[in-house]
Design a protein around this motif. Structure first.
Motif, mmCIF file in Angstrom:
data_model
loop_
_atom_site.group_PDB
_atom_site.id
_atom_site.type_symbol
_atom_site.label_atom_id
_atom_site.label_comp_id
_atom_site.label_asym_id
_atom_site.label_seq_id
_atom_site.Cartn_x
_atom_site.Cartn_y
_atom_site.Cartn_z
ATOM 1 N N UNK A 59 25.681 -68.387 34.456
ATOM 2 C CA UNK A 59 27.068 -67.937 34.317
ATOM 3 C C UNK A 59 27.481 -67.720 32.866
ATOM 4 N N UNK A 60 26.631 -68.147 31.925
ATOM 5 C CA UNK A 60 27.019 -68.022 30.522
ATOM 6 C C UNK A 60 25.792 -67.894 29.629
ATOM 7 N N UNK A 61 26.022 -67.360 28.437
ATOM 8 C CA UNK A 61 24.992 -67.265 27.404
ATOM 9 C C UNK A 61 25.522 -67.977 26.168
ATOM 10 N N UNK A 62 24.759 -68.942 25.678
ATOM 11 C CA UNK A 62 25.162 -69.688 24.490
ATOM 12 C C UNK A 62 24.782 -68.897 23.243
ATOM 13 N N UNK A 63 25.738 -68.759 22.327
ATOM 14 C CA UNK A 63 25.542 -67.953 21.123
ATOM 15 C C UNK A 63 25.938 -68.766 19.896
ATOM 16 N N UNK A 64 25.196 -68.588 18.810
ATOM 17 C CA UNK A 64 25.548 -69.201 17.532
ATOM 18 C C UNK A 64 26.219 -68.150 16.659
ATOM 19 N N UNK A 65 27.308 -68.531 16.009
ATOM 20 C CA UNK A 65 28.076 -67.597 15.179
ATOM 21 C C UNK A 65 27.453 -67.485 13.792
ATOM 22 N N UNK A 66 26.345 -66.784 13.721
ATOM 23 C CA UNK A 66 25.665 -66.602 12.448
ATOM 24 C C UNK A 66 24.825 -67.800 12.057
ATOM 25 N N UNK A 67 24.410 -67.822 10.801
ATOM 26 C CA UNK A 67 23.530 -68.888 10.307
ATOM 27 C C UNK A 67 24.060 -69.532 9.031
ATOM 28 N N UNK A 68 25.349 -69.315 8.743
ATOM 29 C CA UNK A 68 25.958 -69.890 7.542
ATOM 30 C C UNK A 68 27.335 -70.447 7.882
ATOM 31 N N UNK A 69 27.749 -71.484 7.150
ATOM 32 C CA UNK A 69 29.097 -72.009 7.315
ATOM 33 C C UNK A 69 30.127 -70.934 6.985
ATOM 34 N N UNK A 70 31.307 -71.069 7.562
ATOM 35 C CA UNK A 70 32.355 -70.064 7.362
ATOM 36 C C UNK A 70 32.650 -69.868 5.878
ATOM 37 N N UNK B 262 29.430 -60.217 34.681
ATOM 38 C CA UNK B 262 30.161 -61.454 35.002
ATOM 39 C C UNK B 262 29.500 -62.689 34.376
ATOM 40 N N UNK B 263 29.037 -62.519 33.150
ATOM 41 C CA UNK B 263 28.414 -63.612 32.401
ATOM 42 C C UNK B 263 29.225 -63.849 31.132
ATOM 43 N N UNK B 264 29.595 -65.090 30.884
ATOM 44 C CA UNK B 264 30.448 -65.426 29.746
ATOM 45 C C UNK B 264 29.634 -65.590 28.469
ATOM 46 N N UNK B 265 30.273 -65.300 27.341
ATOM 47 C CA UNK B 265 29.709 -65.570 26.019
ATOM 48 C C UNK B 265 30.335 -66.862 25.509
ATOM 49 N N UNK B 266 29.491 -67.813 25.126
ATOM 50 C CA UNK B 266 29.987 -69.137 24.746
ATOM 51 C C UNK B 266 29.403 -69.546 23.395
ATOM 52 N N UNK B 267 30.269 -69.732 22.402
ATOM 53 C CA UNK B 267 29.821 -70.084 21.058
ATOM 54 C C UNK B 267 29.666 -71.589 20.884
ATOM 55 N N UNK B 268 28.628 -71.966 20.156
ATOM 56 C CA UNK B 268 28.415 -73.355 19.769
ATOM 57 C C UNK B 268 29.454 -73.780 18.731
ATOM 58 N N UNK B 269 29.791 -75.054 18.726
ATOM 59 C CA UNK B 269 30.623 -75.671 17.687
ATOM 60 C C UNK B 269 29.656 -76.459 16.816
ATOM 61 N N UNK B 270 29.246 -75.864 15.671
ATOM 62 C CA UNK B 270 28.073 -76.423 15.006
ATOM 63 C C UNK B 270 28.047 -76.102 13.520
ATOM 64 N N UNK B 271 27.498 -77.047 12.740
ATOM 65 C CA UNK B 271 27.235 -76.804 11.320
ATOM 66 C C UNK B 271 26.303 -75.613 11.159
ATOM 67 N N UNK B 272 26.412 -74.952 10.003
ATOM 68 C CA UNK B 272 25.529 -73.835 9.725
ATOM 69 C C UNK B 272 25.920 -72.559 10.436
ATOM 70 N N UNK B 273 27.144 -72.516 10.980
ATOM 71 C CA UNK B 273 27.657 -71.316 11.643
ATOM 72 C C UNK B 273 29.129 -71.143 11.254
ATOM 73 N N UNK B 274 29.757 -70.104 11.775
ATOM 74 C CA UNK B 274 31.170 -69.865 11.476
ATOM 75 C C UNK B 274 32.095 -70.843 12.192
ATOM 76 N N UNK B 275 31.528 -71.733 13.008
ATOM 77 C CA UNK B 275 32.329 -72.762 13.693
ATOM 78 C C UNK B 275 31.933 -74.146 13.193
ATOM 79 N N UNK B 276 31.744 -74.287 11.896
ATOM 80 C CA UNK B 276 31.182 -75.519 11.334
ATOM 81 C C UNK B 276 32.165 -76.676 11.234
ATOM 82 N N UNK B 277 33.458 -76.419 11.398
ATOM 83 C CA UNK B 277 34.438 -77.509 11.426
ATOM 84 C C UNK B 277 35.679 -77.042 12.187
ATOM 85 N N UNK B 278 36.663 -77.911 12.310
ATOM 86 C CA UNK B 278 37.865 -77.582 13.080
ATOM 87 C C UNK B 278 38.536 -76.310 12.576
ATOM 88 N N UNK B 279 38.764 -76.262 11.276
ATOM 89 C CA UNK B 279 39.469 -75.125 10.680
ATOM 90 C C UNK B 279 38.692 -73.828 10.903
#
Length: 212
Positions: free
Chosen positions: A24-35, A61-78
């Protein structure tokens, strides 16, 4: 991720695989560097690609789901909140996991901010820099993986888990909870953690029902 025909072709293969597997979903990383380490051009390229693959996946009907992770554009709350506001699309969602080395209040804030677009939650109990509690002091030296990252049974993190689970239940949505890491990569520990988590979820549901 980058705006190239090669990347779109590569994603087409991933999408086909997901379709065959009936996921139902594909896990994706938002790049390879912190924001904060990414240029505006790099961020814009990832945003552009995100919207493209979101459309492609939506047709299946497949969702795109980003990781919340260091080393990507989602590296912290902000960063995660800022990036989420750049990729507003009905088929783009986010995962969340407790960030290593931060206070529970900070982790809970990040969880609440992503709740409207949350797809999955990764649960584990780690401490960073100290075996007994999170203790990060970047002025001393850089943290070393895995030496400074210590896994514990989920039951030892019950106070934090209780807050995270109540936050999810109050949202009123069914959000899958995934056990991502276990102490010692031990199958027996995984079973113990799973039973504990199941018990905790059931008890929290009962505790909240009388105040709704």
């Amino acid at each position: 991720m980058g705006s190239t025909d090669v990347n779109q072709t590569s994603f087409s293969k991933v999408l086909l695989t997901a379709e065959v597997l009936e996921t139902r979903s594909i896990r994706v990383w938002a790049g390879t560097k912190n924001y904060e380490d990414s240029s505006q051009e790099e961020i814009a390229s990832i945003v552009e690609d995100t919207l493209k693959i979101a459309e492609m996946a939506a047709e299946k009907n497949i969702a795109i789901c980003f990781e919340f992770h260091d080393g990507t554009l989602t590296n912290n709350n902000y960063s995660a909140l800022k990036f989420s506001n750049l990729v507003v699309h009905p088929n783009v969602f986010f995962s969340w996991q407790p960030p290593h080395g931060y206070k529970t209040s900070y982790a809970l804030q990040g969880l609440k901010e992503l709740l409207p677009r949350l797809y999955t939650v990764h649960i584990y109990h780690w401490t960073v820099g100290s075996k007994d509690k999170n203790k990060v002091n970047g002025t001393v030296r850089e943290l070393i993986y895995p030496d400074d990252y210590h896994r514990h049974p989920l039951s030892q993190g019950v106070s934090d888990l209780d807050l995270y689970l109540k936050c999810l239940l109050n949202e009123g949505k069914e959000i899958p909870i995934l056990i991502e890491f276990v102490k010692g990569d031990c199958p027996e520990q995984f079973i113990e953690d799973a039973l504990f988590l199941s018990h905790l979820v059931k008890n929290i549901s009962i505790d909240l029902s009388h105040i709704r």
